[in-house]
Design a protein around this motif. Structure first.
Motif, short mmCIF file in Angstrom:
data_model
loop_
_atom_site.label_atom_id
_atom_site.label_comp_id
_atom_site.label_asym_id
_atom_site.label_seq_id
_atom_site.Cartn_x
_atom_site.Cartn_y
_atom_site.Cartn_z
N LYS A 78 -55.81 44.06 -30.79
CA LYS A 78 -55.73 45.46 -30.39
C LYS A 78 -54.75 46.16 -31.33
O LYS A 78 -53.67 45.65 -31.62
CB LYS A 78 -55.21 45.58 -28.95
N ARG A 100 -47.71 44.40 -22.86
CA ARG A 100 -48.81 44.18 -21.92
C ARG A 100 -49.99 43.49 -22.61
O ARG A 100 -50.60 42.57 -22.06
CB ARG A 100 -49.28 45.49 -21.31
N ILE A 101 -50.30 43.92 -23.82
CA ILE A 101 -51.41 43.32 -24.58
C ILE A 101 -51.10 41.86 -24.89
O ILE A 101 -51.95 40.99 -24.74
CB ILE A 101 -51.68 44.13 -25.87
N GLN A 103 -49.08 39.84 -23.28
CA GLN A 103 -49.06 39.04 -22.06
C GLN A 103 -50.46 38.75 -21.54
O GLN A 103 -50.66 37.80 -20.80
CB GLN A 103 -48.20 39.73 -20.99
N SER A 104 -51.44 39.57 -21.94
CA SER A 104 -52.83 39.29 -21.56
C SER A 104 -53.51 38.40 -22.62
O SER A 104 -54.73 38.33 -22.70
CB SER A 104 -53.62 40.58 -21.35
N HIS A 105 -52.71 37.74 -23.45
CA HIS A 105 -53.15 36.75 -24.45
C HIS A 105 -54.06 37.36 -25.53
O HIS A 105 -55.01 36.73 -25.98
CB HIS A 105 -53.82 35.54 -23.79
N ASN A 106 -53.76 38.59 -25.93
CA ASN A 106 -54.44 39.21 -27.05
C ASN A 106 -53.41 39.51 -28.14
O ASN A 106 -52.23 39.63 -27.86
CB ASN A 106 -55.15 40.50 -26.62
N SER A 137 -42.42 38.03 -26.17
CA SER A 137 -43.85 38.04 -25.84
C SER A 137 -44.74 37.50 -26.96
O SER A 137 -45.83 37.02 -26.70
CB SER A 137 -44.31 39.45 -25.51
#
Length: 159
Positions: A78, A100-101, A103-106, A137
């Motif tokens: 992203k 946030r990105i 932590q969502s594994h991206n 992160s």
């Protein structure tokens, strides 16, 4: 993943429970060994001759299948765009968005747009500051790339 009697090859290249190489064995003999040890005979690839097979306990075979499904999910990248002259509040917003990105594994591609040579130095220090703030992160996959009108870096999530 093909198991036990579904393996139609005449002979297989067998690997034991502890990973030891047992060589090329007739499939019937490999199945007998599996039944005797109360484990499954699992074919790991159909694209070679003889196909490689492994003696795996039933629970381990399920776990391997679940692990491979998890690792098959590709990482998305992203992009977050910033400018070299960014306000503190906007910086915090972009930093939180990147966290946030991650932590969502991206992965995150941080891109700082510049207009001139003075801003490119600012952009580099801005990216370095962001990398320090995102250390918990993620980690930088590439070095900071400065080119023409932009500076960028890719940050991958920590596993």
């Amino acid at each position: 993943m093909i198991k036990n009697e579904k393996i139609k090859a005449i002979e297989v290249h067998l690997t034991g429970i502890d990973g030891e190489d047992l060589g090329i064995v007739p499939t019937a003999e490999a199945l007998q060994m599996a039944k005797k040890l109360k484990v499954d005979l699992v074919c790991t690839s159909l694209y070679s001759s003889p196909p490689p097979c492994q003696l795996i306990s039933a629970g381990a075979a399920k776990q391997n299948k679940q692990q491979s499904k998890k690792s098959d999910k590709p990482i998305k990248i992203k992009e977050i765009r910033l400018t070299a002259n960014i306000e503190d509040h906007d910086y915090e917003t972009k930093k939180n968005q990147a966290e946030r990105i991650l932590q969502s594994h991206n992965a995150v591609l941080l891109v700082v747009k510049t207009q001139g040579s003075k801003e490119s130095a600012k952009a580099k220090t801005l990216i370095e500051e962001l990398l320090r703030d995102l250390q918990a992160s993620g980690k930088a996959k590439t070095g900071i790339q400065v080119s023409g009108k932009q500076s960028m870096v890719q940050v991958d999530p920590l596993s």
